[in-house]
Design an enzyme around this catalytic site. Sequence first.
Site, PDB file in Angstrom:
ATOM      1  N   ASP A  24       4.404 -15.749   9.168  1.00 39.82           N
ATOM      2  CA  ASP A  24       5.276 -15.389   7.899  1.00 39.82           C
ATOM      3  C   ASP A  24       5.340 -13.933   8.221  1.00 39.82           C
ATOM      4  OD1 ASP A  24       6.261 -14.026   5.709  1.00 39.82           O
ATOM      5  OD2 ASP A  24       4.731 -14.845   4.346  1.00 39.82           O
ATOM      6  N   ASP A  96       5.399 -11.811  -0.912  1.00 35.74           N
ATOM      7  CA  ASP A  96       5.257 -11.197  -0.078  1.00 35.74           C
ATOM      8  C   ASP A  96       3.487 -10.947  -0.011  1.00 35.74           C
ATOM      9  OD1 ASP A  96       7.940 -10.680  -0.101  1.00 35.74           O
ATOM     10  OD2 ASP A  96       7.759  -9.208   1.250  1.00 35.74           O
ATOM     11  N   HIS A 139       0.526  -3.169  -5.959  1.00 34.48           N
ATOM     12  CA  HIS A 139       1.500  -4.261  -6.344  1.00 34.48           C
ATOM     13  C   HIS A 139       0.949  -5.308  -7.202  1.00 34.48           C
ATOM     14  CE1 HIS A 139       4.098  -2.160  -3.750  1.00 34.48           C
ATOM     15  NE2 HIS A 139       3.280  -2.453  -2.579  1.00 34.48           N
ATOM     16  N   ASP A 176       2.026   5.888  -1.329  1.00 33.68           N
ATOM     17  CA  ASP A 176       2.344   4.899  -0.508  1.00 33.68           C
ATOM     18  C   ASP A 176       3.993   4.793  -0.515  1.00 33.68           C
ATOM     19  OD1 ASP A 176       0.969   1.935   0.424  1.00 33.68           O
ATOM     20  OD2 ASP A 176       3.181   1.659  -0.312  1.00 33.68           O
ATOM     21  N   HIS A 178       5.867   2.227  -0.764  1.00 36.83           N
ATOM     22  CA  HIS A 178       6.115   1.053  -1.715  1.00 36.83           C
ATOM     23  C   HIS A 178       6.116   1.616  -3.254  1.00 36.83           C
ATOM     24  CE1 HIS A 178       5.609  -0.974   2.118  1.00 36.83           C
ATOM     25  NE2 HIS A 178       6.712  -1.238   1.781  1.00 36.83           N
ATOM     26  N   ASP A 269       1.939   4.376   4.956  1.00 39.91           N
ATOM     27  CA  ASP A 269       3.173   3.646   5.256  1.00 39.91           C
ATOM     28  C   ASP A 269       4.258   4.799   5.141  1.00 39.91           C
ATOM     29  OD1 ASP A 269       2.916   3.213   2.574  1.00 39.91           O
ATOM     30  OD2 ASP A 269       3.086   1.041   2.724  1.00 39.91           O
ATOM     31  N   TYR A 309       0.850   0.839   7.943  1.00 42.52           N
ATOM     32  CA  TYR A 309       0.917  -0.205   9.157  1.00 42.52           C
ATOM     33  C   TYR A 309       1.128   0.082  10.496  1.00 42.52           C
ATOM     34  CZ  TYR A 309       1.292  -2.288   4.769  1.00 42.52           C
ATOM     35  OH  TYR A 309       0.828  -2.366   3.209  1.00 42.52           O
TER      36      TYR A 309
HETATM   37  N1  Q9C Z   1       9.708  -6.518   6.313  1.00 39.49           N
HETATM   38  C1  Q9C Z   1       1.614  -2.342   0.559  1.00 39.49           C
HETATM   39  O1  Q9C Z   1       2.136  -1.292   1.239  1.00 39.49           O
HETATM   40  N2  Q9C Z   1       7.403  -6.491   1.936  1.00 39.49           N
HETATM   41  N3  Q9C Z   1       2.559  -3.390   0.517  1.00 39.49           N
HETATM   42  C2  Q9C Z   1       7.260  -6.710   3.516  1.00 39.49           C
HETATM   43  C3  Q9C Z   1       8.490  -7.091   5.436  1.00 39.49           C
HETATM   44  C4  Q9C Z   1       6.072  -6.395   1.380  1.00 39.49           C
HETATM   45  C5  Q9C Z   1       3.874  -3.540   1.095  1.00 39.49           C
HETATM   46  C6  Q9C Z   1       8.661  -6.973   3.945  1.00 39.49           C
HETATM   47  C7  Q9C Z   1       5.484  -5.141   1.561  1.00 39.49           C
HETATM   48  C8  Q9C Z   1       4.176  -4.936   0.831  1.00 39.49           C
HETATM   49  C9  Q9C Z   1       0.579  -2.395  -0.033  1.00 39.49           C
HETATM   50 ZN    ZN Z   2       3.179   0.183   0.842  1.00 43.37          ZN
END
Ligand code: Q9C
Ligand code: ZN
Length: 675
Positions: A24, A96, A139, A176, A178, A269, A309
Site C-alpha cells: 500500500d 490511509d 487523525h 505535525d 497534517h 513531518d 517519516y
Molecule cells: N503520499 C500522520 O502523520 N497520506 N499521518 C499518505 C501518501 C496519509 C499521516 C499519502 C498521511 C497520514 C500521523
Molecule cells: Zn503527519
Amino acid sequence: MNPDTRTALIYDEEMTKYKLLWVDPACKIEVPERLTVSYEALMKTGLADRCVSVPVREATDEDILLVHSKEYLEAVKQTPYMTLEDLQVFTLQYGDVYFHPNIYHCAKLAAGATLQLVDSVMTGKVRNGMALVRPPGHHSMHSAANGFCVFNNVSIAAKYAKQKYSVKRILIMDWDVHHGQGVQYCFEDDPSVLYFSWHRYEHQKFWPHLRESDYDTVGKAEGAGFNINVPWNKVGLDNSDYLSVFLHMLLPVAYEFCPELVLVCAGFDTAIGDPEGEMCATPDVFAHLTHLLMNLADGKVCAVLEGGYNLKSLPQSVCETVQTLLGDPLPRPANLKGPCKSALESLHCVRATHRKYWSCLKLADDLPSEELSTKRVKSAEDDNPIEKNEMEKEAEELVWPDPPKRTSPNVRTAVVGPEGITCPEGSQLFCPSEDPDPNLIKKLQECLGKDAEDALTTLSTLITLMDQMEKNKIRSGLALVRNVSMTMNCIVQHCAASSFCNRMLIVFLGDMVVKNCITEDGKMMLVQFSTKSLEAEMTKYYIPVCLKKGCSDVSGLIHATLSLLLPLGYEFDPGLVLLVRTPDCGVNENTWQQLTGLLQGLGQGHTLVLMQESDQSSVAPTVSSLLGAPAPALGPLSAFGSDDIEALQRLKLKLQCDWKLLQTTVPENKCDDDG
Ligand code: Q9C
Ligand code: ZN
C-alpha cells in the site's frame, strides 16, 4: 534537586511490533524504524539517561471511550484475531491506515503512554515530558481509524486531564504537517480546549482534503474561536515561517487563553527531508518551538509523537525537543530571513478571522473583509510548476547540516552583588580568578568619572563575567548594582569600543533616556519599554515601546514581548542579552519572570540581568527564571489598552522594512530599501 530529573520519557519497544503486511503505497512510510531510530538517538546522545523513564500502560476501555464509540472499540478489538485477508478488508473502510494483529495492543499502549505522561506531569512527579508512540493519534475519529492512527492519543489525554484533574483550560498545539481533524472534531464545541494546528493544505489539494481544515473553521457554539487552523498553501516553508506563526498568532492567543496544561501533537513531518511534508524547517527549530511553550501552564508540557517519516530528520528533531524539555541551552536561531509570501497570506487570514475572538488580535492588520474572501481564490503561482515524478524526488538527496551541539556551561547562573549577598540555591557567586586588566580599568575610569570609584570593581567584574559568557563557560548572570542605567551605559560603551561580543540585545525597562549610548553599526540593538512616547527617536537599532501604564501593564508587556521584542530578537540573533530593570519600572514579578524566561531562547541563554541593589526581593524569582524554572502563569489576560495596541501596530509597520520577522501580512508596496 537535580534539574535533570524532571523530564519524563515514555517508550516501549512493544510499539515497534507491528507493520504493514501488504502493498500500500499510501502507508509504506509508517514503519517501526521511526520509533527505533528516535529512541536510539536519545540513547546515543545520553538524553534518554537524563530523563525519568516512565513505564507505559494499556489504556482501558473507559479511557478509550472518552473519545471513541463503543462500536468502533469493539470492532478494533476483533482485529488481533483476524486473518490477513480479513484485516485487509477491515482496513478498506478507513482512509490511509493499515491494521495488523498486534496494532490494537500497540494502540492501547500508545494511548496509555500518553496518559502516563499526563499523570506524571499533573501529579508533579516530573515537570514535562515526551511520549514516543506508535500508532500516532491525531487523525483518528469517534468511530474511525484514519491516517495511520487508531486511537486519538492526545484527545483521550485531554479528556482524561479534564476529568481526572479538573483541568480548566488545555492548549493542544499540533505541529505535525497534517491537519489533526480527529482532534478538531473532538473539541470543536469545547471552549476549554484550544486546538491549534498548522498543516500543509494547498487549497485542499493535500490530504486529508477537507474544507474544514481551512482558516475559517473556528469552532462551533461555545467553542467558537477555540479552533485555530493555519493552512499552508505552499511547500518548502522554513524556520522563519514557523516562528512567525508562533510569535504572531499561537503565543499571543495562548497567553491570553492561559492554559493549565499544554499537549503537543509532536509530529516531525514538518521537518526538512520529510516525504509527506516537503518543508524545509531544520530540526533545531523544534528546540525553539518547545522552548516557547515551556513558560505556559507552569511548564506542564507533554509532547506526544505523531508523524515524521524521514529517518534522519525525525530522530534529530526528537532529540532537539527532549533536550529542550531537559533545559539545555537553545541553539542560535540561524538565518531567519522572514516569512515567505504564502505563509504571510495564511498568517494574515487566520489573524483577521480570529480577531473577533481574541483581544490580542483586535487590530490585526486592519483590512476590509472582502479582501479576505479574495484570498480564498487561488492564484496560478500557487501550483507547483512541474510535478516531479517519484523517481526524480527520490534521486534528489536532500542534505542539511547536523544540528549544532548544545553544551551546557558548568556554571548555570552567576551572581554579582554587594558584599554579603546570599545567592539563591542553584546559583553561585561570581569571583573572577584574575585581577582585571589595568587597561580595562583605565578605560572604565574614563567612562565613570572620578566620583564613582566603588562602581569600578563591580563594572570590571561584570565585564569579566560577560567575557566568560561569551566563551560559554557561564550561561547566565544576575548583577545587583548601585545604579543600573549608569552601569548599562558603561557596559555598552565598552562593548562598542572593544571586539567584545558579536551582537548584543539590550532590553531596558524604564523611563530613563538611554538612546544616546546606542551605535548604529548593528553591534547592538536596544528595545526600551517605557511610559514615554519616544517614537520620534526610533532607529533601526533603537526601538522605544510606549506602554501608557508602564511595565505594570501585564497584557501590554507580554503582547509587546511576543509580537515585537521576540521577533526582533530572533532576527537580530544576539550572542548576549542584557536585560536591564530600573527600580521604578513597575513590572510585576510574574511578568518579569515570563520576560526573563522567554528571552532565554536567544543567545544560547546568555542573559545578563542588571537590577538595582534595592531590588533584593526580586533576586530569587529572577535567578529561578535564569535557572530555567517555568515562570508562574499570569492568569487569562485582559484586553490591553487600544492606544497601546495602535502604537505597537504603528511601530511594527515602520520597522517591517528592516525586520522581516515583524511582518504579519503581505506588504502592499515594497520597502524603499528593497532595491
Ligand atoms: N503520499 C500522520 O502523520 N497520506 N499521518 C499518505 C501518501 C496519509 C499521516 C499519502 C498521511 C497520514 C500521523
Ligand atoms: Zn503527519
